[in-house]
Design a protein around this motif. Structure first.
Motif, PDB file in Angstrom:
ATOM      1  N   GLY A  13       0.835  -1.186   0.000  1.00  0.00           N
ATOM      2  CA  GLY A  13       0.000   0.000   0.000  1.00  0.00           C
ATOM      3  C   GLY A  13       0.874   1.240   0.000  1.00  0.00           C
ATOM      4  N   LEU A  14       0.538   2.176  -0.851  1.00  0.00           N
ATOM      5  CA  LEU A  14       1.338   3.392  -1.007  1.00  0.00           C
ATOM      6  C   LEU A  14       0.454   4.618  -0.946  1.00  0.00           C
ATOM      7  N   ASN A  15       1.034   5.751  -0.546  1.00  0.00           N
ATOM      8  CA  ASN A  15       0.281   6.995  -0.647  1.00  0.00           C
ATOM      9  C   ASN A  15       0.143   7.340  -2.138  1.00  0.00           C
ATOM     10  N   PRO A  16      -0.774   8.228  -2.499  1.00  0.00           N
ATOM     11  CA  PRO A  16      -1.018   8.525  -3.921  1.00  0.00           C
ATOM     12  C   PRO A  16       0.235   8.983  -4.693  1.00  0.00           C
ATOM     13  N   THR A  17       1.099   9.748  -4.046  1.00  0.00           N
ATOM     14  CA  THR A  17       2.312  10.220  -4.726  1.00  0.00           C
ATOM     15  C   THR A  17       3.241   9.054  -5.024  1.00  0.00           C
ATOM     16  N   ALA A  18       3.437   8.173  -4.059  1.00  0.00           N
ATOM     17  CA  ALA A  18       4.298   7.012  -4.257  1.00  0.00           C
ATOM     18  C   ALA A  18       3.682   6.039  -5.263  1.00  0.00           C
ATOM     19  N   GLN A  19       2.353   5.919  -5.251  1.00  0.00           N
ATOM     20  CA  GLN A  19       1.699   5.047  -6.238  1.00  0.00           C
ATOM     21  C   GLN A  19       1.977   5.550  -7.642  1.00  0.00           C
ATOM     22  N   LYS A  20       1.997   6.860  -7.801  1.00  0.00           N
ATOM     23  CA  LYS A  20       2.303   7.433  -9.109  1.00  0.00           C
ATOM     24  C   LYS A  20       3.746   7.091  -9.514  1.00  0.00           C
ATOM     25  N   VAL A  21       4.670   7.127  -8.549  1.00  0.00           N
ATOM     26  CA  VAL A  21       6.059   6.751  -8.843  1.00  0.00           C
ATOM     27  C   VAL A  21       6.114   5.289  -9.251  1.00  0.00           C
ATOM     28  N   TRP A  22       5.425   4.395  -8.516  1.00  0.00           N
ATOM     29  CA  TRP A  22       5.367   2.974  -8.875  1.00  0.00           C
ATOM     30  C   TRP A  22       4.823   2.816 -10.289  1.00  0.00           C
ATOM     31  N   ASP A  23       3.714   3.515 -10.560  1.00  0.00           N
ATOM     32  CA  ASP A  23       3.074   3.402 -11.868  1.00  0.00           C
ATOM     33  C   ASP A  23       4.011   3.824 -13.001  1.00  0.00           C
ATOM     34  N   GLU A 106      15.449  -3.747  -4.225  1.00  0.00           N
ATOM     35  CA  GLU A 106      15.994  -2.671  -3.399  1.00  0.00           C
ATOM     36  C   GLU A 106      15.993  -1.349  -4.181  1.00  0.00           C
ATOM     37  N   MET A 107      16.366  -1.403  -5.455  1.00  0.00           N
ATOM     38  CA  MET A 107      16.367  -0.218  -6.315  1.00  0.00           C
ATOM     39  C   MET A 107      14.961   0.380  -6.411  1.00  0.00           C
ATOM     40  N   VAL A 108      13.970  -0.488  -6.632  1.00  0.00           N
ATOM     41  CA  VAL A 108      12.581  -0.035  -6.746  1.00  0.00           C
ATOM     42  C   VAL A 108      12.099   0.536  -5.414  1.00  0.00           C
ATOM     43  N   ALA A 109      12.384  -0.168  -4.318  1.00  0.00           N
ATOM     44  CA  ALA A 109      11.936   0.294  -2.995  1.00  0.00           C
ATOM     45  C   ALA A 109      12.499   1.670  -2.672  1.00  0.00           C
ATOM     46  N   LYS A 110      13.755   1.898  -2.997  1.00  0.00           N
ATOM     47  CA  LYS A 110      14.358   3.209  -2.734  1.00  0.00           C
ATOM     48  C   LYS A 110      13.721   4.287  -3.600  1.00  0.00           C
ATOM     49  N   ALA A 111      13.498   3.993  -4.882  1.00  0.00           N
ATOM     50  CA  ALA A 111      12.906   4.984  -5.790  1.00  0.00           C
ATOM     51  C   ALA A 111      11.483   5.335  -5.372  1.00  0.00           C
ATOM     52  N   VAL A 112      10.674   4.329  -5.082  1.00  0.00           N
ATOM     53  CA  VAL A 112       9.284   4.565  -4.697  1.00  0.00           C
ATOM     54  C   VAL A 112       9.220   5.123  -3.275  1.00  0.00           C
ATOM     55  N   GLY A 113      10.094   4.659  -2.400  1.00  0.00           N
ATOM     56  CA  GLY A 113      10.116   5.100  -1.009  1.00  0.00           C
ATOM     57  C   GLY A 113      10.455   6.566  -0.830  1.00  0.00           C
ATOM     58  N   GLU A 114      11.092   7.169  -1.828  1.00  0.00           N
ATOM     59  CA  GLU A 114      11.363   8.614  -1.780  1.00  0.00           C
ATOM     60  C   GLU A 114      10.071   9.403  -1.606  1.00  0.00           C
ATOM     61  N   ALA A 115       8.965   8.853  -2.136  1.00  0.00           N
ATOM     62  CA  ALA A 115       7.684   9.562  -2.092  1.00  0.00           C
ATOM     63  C   ALA A 115       6.781   9.101  -0.945  1.00  0.00           C
ATOM     64  N   ASP A 116       7.206   8.067  -0.205  1.00  0.00           N
ATOM     65  CA  ASP A 116       6.385   7.558   0.893  1.00  0.00           C
ATOM     66  C   ASP A 116       7.312   6.929   1.929  1.00  0.00           C
TER      67      ASP A 116
END
Length: 194
Positions: A13-23, A106-116
């Protein structure tokens, strides 16, 4: 030695900003690679194909990676080759050579985690034999925890939990009884997947 390793990577589950980064960073990047591949092959449907995770590291030209580096692939993705096979708004299924794609996760988690800052991710994986199975968790800082059990531990658990299988084990020889190998291996195959 491990062979193909299947993995399921998801966020919790991600906040909307982080979901946009994931997307964009996960779904968008994988979709774009498939679209390029499909355009070269002139295929109509392009969504559910395999995408090489080398797309996260290397430029592609005419269907080939430019400046491909085997060592970089192993160090930054986690395996000499790895493919995403299915992905959506909260998960990616992958398979790779010899090891799980912990470094890519780990790369994805760090990139998406920047926003959440509360973002959490889980990777579950298994070798096809299975020589091992495992789980790893990630936060915005990268790998948080990892646990893995190898074949000997899987076999021991199955023997301890299943009386019929325990009867087929020769403790002294540390192997299946001579006349029970096929039966034990078949039962073991069923139990280890459960």
């Amino acid at each position: 030695m491990a062979n193909h390793v299947s993995g399921h990577f998801r966020h919790k589950g991600l906040n909307p900003t982080a979901q946009k980064v994931w997307d964009e960073y996960v779904v968008g990047k994988l979709d774009e690679a498939v679209k390029r591949m499909s355009e070269r092959k002139e295929e109509e449907s392009w969504r559910f194909h395999e995408v090489h995770l080398g797309n996260y590291l290397f430029e592609e030209k005419d269907g080939e990676f430019v400046n491909w580096d085997f060592n970089q692939m192993c160090e930054e993705i986690g395996a000499k080759w790895a493919y995403a096979t299915e992905w959506d708004e909260d998960y990616v299924n992958v398979y790779s050579a010899w090891s799980p794609v912990v470094e890519w996760c780990e790369m994805v988690a760090k990139a998406v985690g920047e926003a959440d800052s509360e973002a959490e991710f889980i990777l579950t994986y298994e070798d096809e034999m299975p020589n091992f199975v495992g789980v790893a968790s990630f936060t915005k800082y990268g790998l948080d925890d990892q646990s893995e059990i190898d074949y000997d531990e899987i076999r021991e658990k199955c023997i301890n939990d299943h009386a019929e299988l325990a009867e087929m084990w020769d403790e002294d020889a540390e192997d299946w009884q001579e006349d029970k190998e096929d039966e034990a291996n078949e039962l073991m195959w069923e139990l280890q997947h459960d």
